[in-house]
Every structure is written in C-alpha cells, then in structure tokens.
Design a protein around this motif. Structure first.
Motif, PDB file in Angstrom:
ATOM      1  N   GLY A 268      25.902  54.553  44.565  1.00  0.00           N
ATOM      2  CA  GLY A 268      25.740  53.159  44.166  1.00  0.00           C
ATOM      3  C   GLY A 268      26.573  52.758  42.981  1.00  0.00           C
ATOM      4  N   ARG A 269      27.423  53.661  42.475  1.00  0.00           N
ATOM      5  CA  ARG A 269      28.273  53.346  41.323  1.00  0.00           C
ATOM      6  C   ARG A 269      29.557  52.656  41.778  1.00  0.00           C
ATOM      7  NH1 ARG A 269      26.636  56.063  36.562  1.00  0.00           N
ATOM      8  NH2 ARG A 269      24.799  57.330  36.978  1.00  0.00           N
ATOM      9  N   VAL A 270      30.125  51.868  40.873  1.00  0.00           N
ATOM     10  CA  VAL A 270      31.273  51.016  41.201  1.00  0.00           C
ATOM     11  C   VAL A 270      32.582  51.749  40.925  1.00  0.00           C
ATOM     12  CG1 VAL A 270      32.427  48.818  40.709  1.00  0.00           C
ATOM     13  CG2 VAL A 270      29.923  48.959  40.676  1.00  0.00           C
ATOM     14  N   ILE A 271      33.488  51.724  41.924  1.00  0.00           N
ATOM     15  CA  ILE A 271      34.816  52.322  41.805  1.00  0.00           C
ATOM     16  C   ILE A 271      35.853  51.206  41.739  1.00  0.00           C
ATOM     17  CG2 ILE A 271      36.505  53.884  42.841  1.00  0.00           C
ATOM     18  CD1 ILE A 271      34.218  55.151  44.415  1.00  0.00           C
ATOM     19  N   LEU A 272      36.834  51.347  40.850  1.00  0.00           N
ATOM     20  CA  LEU A 272      37.888  50.356  40.668  1.00  0.00           C
ATOM     21  C   LEU A 272      39.092  50.668  41.557  1.00  0.00           C
ATOM     22  CD1 LEU A 272      39.492  48.118  39.087  1.00  0.00           C
ATOM     23  CD2 LEU A 272      40.069  49.940  37.428  1.00  0.00           C
ATOM     24  N   PHE A 273      39.638  49.625  42.213  1.00  0.00           N
ATOM     25  CA  PHE A 273      40.873  49.730  42.972  1.00  0.00           C
ATOM     26  C   PHE A 273      41.832  48.641  42.519  1.00  0.00           C
ATOM     27  CE2 PHE A 273      37.840  51.846  45.709  1.00  0.00           C
ATOM     28  CZ  PHE A 273      38.573  52.833  46.349  1.00  0.00           C
ATOM     29  N   LEU A 274      43.137  48.976  42.490  1.00  0.00           N
ATOM     30  CA  LEU A 274      44.195  47.996  42.240  1.00  0.00           C
ATOM     31  C   LEU A 274      44.888  47.713  43.569  1.00  0.00           C
ATOM     32  CD1 LEU A 274      43.786  49.531  39.435  1.00  0.00           C
ATOM     33  CD2 LEU A 274      46.081  48.767  38.898  1.00  0.00           C
ATOM     34  N   GLU A 275      45.006  46.428  43.904  1.00  0.00           N
ATOM     35  CA  GLU A 275      45.646  46.039  45.155  1.00  0.00           C
ATOM     36  C   GLU A 275      47.027  45.443  44.877  1.00  0.00           C
ATOM     37  OE1 GLU A 275      43.299  43.407  47.483  1.00  0.00           O
ATOM     38  OE2 GLU A 275      41.679  44.847  47.808  1.00  0.00           O
ATOM     39  N   ASP A 276      48.043  45.859  45.683  1.00  0.00           N
ATOM     40  CA  ASP A 276      49.362  45.273  45.517  1.00  0.00           C
ATOM     41  C   ASP A 276      49.583  44.155  46.528  1.00  0.00           C
ATOM     42  OD1 ASP A 276      50.126  46.369  47.992  1.00  0.00           O
ATOM     43  OD2 ASP A 276      50.986  48.152  47.053  1.00  0.00           O
TER      44      ASP A 276
END
Length: 418
Positions: A268-276
């Motif tokens: 349930g923890r939040v993961i960060l993603f960077l989108e190009d």
C-alpha cells in the motif's frame, strides 16, 4: 526571516557574524568552520522546538527511548571555544507585523556537575520607539537553579515590568511563551521569534531514503529525503507548482519529463515514477542520485508555504556542473517571491560563478587565519577589489585559486568595515 547570526566563543568561532539573505552561500576550505554554522542553526532550532539545554546539546529522547533529536556534533567540551567559560549566539529576526527583533543567549558550562545553563538571555525590539527589552535576565534567581528575568512593561508603558524567576537549564524564550501571566502583547512578540527558529529545516539527503516507497498521506519531507513520493504526489495536486516542477526536472535531466506518476506496491506504499514525452517511465529505484536530490530540494522549496530557512551542506553534491544553473535559478526565484530562505555550504566554483547579484551580496567565506585562534566570517563583497575582479575572473575562478583566503591574509577586517 533571519537577517544575521552572530557567534561568540561557539565552537571554532571567537567573534563572527554571518549575514543571511534569501540564498546565502558559505565557502571555505575543509575544517574552516562551515559545519559549525550548521550546529549554530541547529542550536537555535532546538530552542524553537522547546527543548532544554541538555536536550539541544546532548540529544532528545522520547518515551520508549527513541531518539527525537540528534545531539550537536562533538563532545560537550568542544561546544564552547577552548579556554572560554561560555558561548553566545545572537540572531536578528524580521517578523510579519511585529517588526525586527534581536534574540541573544549566553550559555555557560561552569556548573559543578558539568551542566549547561543559561548565563544571560534577552529579546530586544530593533525598530521599536521604546528601547526597553522585551525581556532580559538580571542574574541569579530565587536559588542557584533559577535565573531572574525582567519583563518589559506592557504597551510600551514607562518603567520596568514584573520580575520573575525561571529555570536555568531551559531557554527563557520558550519558558515565557508557555508561562501564564505574560501579557498578550509580549507573548505575541515571543511567539513570532519562536516560530521563526522552529521553522529552520536541515536536509542531508540520502539516495536510499529517497528511493523508498512512502506511506500514503505523509506530506513532510524527512531530513534524509524520506516520503519523497507522497510529498511530490501532494505537490502535483497544484497545477501551477506541478508545471514548475516538470519544467525544472526537464532542464536538469536528459529525459524529456512530461509528468509524474504514482503507484502503490503490495504493502500500500506509494512508488514514484517519472514519465517522458514518449510514454516511457522510470521509477525512483532507477533514477540517478542527482535527479532524486534535485527532486527532493525542489519538493521541499515548492511545498513549503510557511516561513522556513533550509540549511543544505554541499548543495551541489550529485549534480552535474552544467545543471547547477537550474538548481540555483529555482532557489533564487523561490526566495525572491516568498519568505523562504536557503543557507548552503559549497566547494563548487561553478556554483559561485552563476549566482545572481542578491546572492553575491550574501555570500561569505569562513576562514581560520594561521595567527588566530578562531574562525572568522567575511562577506565576499567586502573583500578588496572583488567587484571588479568578479567581472573579469568570475567568483568561481577566484575561489578555486584560493584568492579569498589570500585576500583575507593580507586584508585588515577593521579597515574593510570602515
């Protein structure tokens, strides 16, 4: 906002003043005393958090034994400059609606049991028509464990206010904030100063901490960069700040960052993603250390809506010199439009080369002269001919060549002050 910090017999400083602006840059060779400035700000922050002197200097431990506050660096005998019996820290603070104040505290270590105690303390209005301090200590109180304190008469009335006795192991400032019987006028002044000291923040960012998924709802960035994913998630709810963040990250990295995405893992923890722009994604686990550091600093500066002072040690760590301008531009624009302040130490010549005019005015060098027994602080703008040399040599070249230290060796600070 904090305008200046004066240190007397604190660690390596015999008698030195740091001028604080929007972005304040501090340079100096290793072991010159730059990190001791961080400890001075931490001491003030500990006062703002309401800690006792033993807690500020030796660490604060909560119920269950967990550590709430790390001790100042060094042993207790190293807090006060060698051979001295006390140290003094004075800070000038500008507040909203209440004017400017100078707060000064002197702490001694002469107790037979080795305890730190308040030797003297005062709060003075800098631009008030009345020259009477808001409060000041008078000497010993009702017994040896107390200190006598005189309060200013309310509403600027002539004559002295009441005299009270307070503990010597805790700063008077925060004792008065919580004490009954203090007038509303004086309490409001004290609360403004306490809030300014309590809003100082220290970021010592760790890539491992920034990569970790965040628990939902955590909206405060930890000192090592914990909760980066959820802090950015909250920041992205504001379209204006999200747009600024995307633009800065796109300039910093080779990626054409178009958006941020957030997913939850099995816990349930939040993961960060960077989108190009092409639809590709990179998670925080794969992002470079420099990109994460930049994201964390941007998140801290953009999400903070209060009156904070951020202290960074070696702010340029992990960033390519060609991208340093993006970071400095972010900070200089942020501090120009808000009451947020940033103090950073650096060894980077590139950083000094790109700073703007306002930052140049609040850039200082910390130096330990060979024939002196303490560190000194000088504003670079006060060094001889530096304005002219900056145009032809750049501050970065002057810094890397050791010119600052050479100028201090041959310059007389008393003459520069005239």
């Amino acid at each position: 906002m904090i305008e200046s910090l004066h240190l007397r017999n604190f660690k390596s400083f015999a008698d030195a003043t740091l001028t604080v602006g929007g972005l304040t840059v501090v340079v100096g060779v290793n072991a010159s005393g730059k990190s001791n400035l961080r400890d001075a700000f931490r001491f003030l922050h500990g006062i703002g958090r309401g800690y006792t002197l033993p807690e500020i200097i030796g660490g604060k431990y909560g119920e269950g034994g967990y550590r709430e506050w790390a001790p100042l660096r060094g042993t207790t005998s190293e807090i006060i400059r060698f051979g001295q019996s006390s140290f003094t820290i004075k800070v000038v603070v500008g507040t909203e609606g209440r004017g400017r104040f100078s707060y000064e505290i002197a702490v001694s270590h002469q107790d037979v049991r080795g305890r730190f105690r308040v030797e003297a303390e005062s709060l003075q209005t800098e631009d008030s028509p009345w020259k009477q301090p808001v409060f000041q200590t008078l000497g010993p109180g009702d017994d040896d464990e107390d200190v006598a304190v005189r309060l200013r008469a309310a509403d600027g009335a002539r004559g002295h206010g009441k005299r009270i006795s307070l503990r010597r192991d805790r700063p008077v400032l925060t004792q008065l904030e919580a004490r009954r019987g203090v007038s509303l006028e004086l309490r409001n002044m004290i609360e403004q100063v306490v809030a300014t000291l309590g809003a100082i923040r220290f970021l010592d960012l760790s890539a491992d901490a920034m990569r970790q998924p965040s628990f939902p709802g955590q909206a405060i960035l930890g000192e090592s960069g914990e909760n980066l994913a959820t802090v950015l998630q909250a920041l992205c709810l504001d379209s204006e700040r999200k747009h600024a963040l995307v633009a800065w990250v796109s300039e910093l990295t080779p990626l054409e960052v178009a958006d941020f995405d957030f997913e939850t893992d099995a816990t349930g923890r939040v993961i960060l993603f960077l989108e190009d722009t092409g639809g590709g994604r990179i998670s925080a686990f794969s992002a470079s250390d420099g990109t994460l550091r930049f994201l964390a600093m941007a998140a801290a500066l953009l999400s903070d809506q209060g009156r904070s002072l951020f202290f960074f040690e070696e702010i340029d760590n992990g960033l390519h010199p060609s991208r340093m301008r993006v970071l400095i531009d972010l900070i200089e624009r942020r501090v120009a439009r808000s009451t947020v302040q940033v103090v950073t130490t650096t060894h980077s010549p590139d950083l000094l080369t790109i700073v703007g005019e306002q930052t140049f005015e609040s850039t200082s060098v910390v130096y330990r002269p060979a024939d002196a027994d303490g560190s000194v602080i000088r504003r670079i703008v006060s060094l001889p001919h530096v304005a002219e040399l900056r145009k032809t040599q750049t501050l970065g070249r002057l810094h890397s060549s050791g010119w600052f230290e050479d100028a201090l060796d041959f310059d007389d600070p008393a003459e520069a002050a005239e």
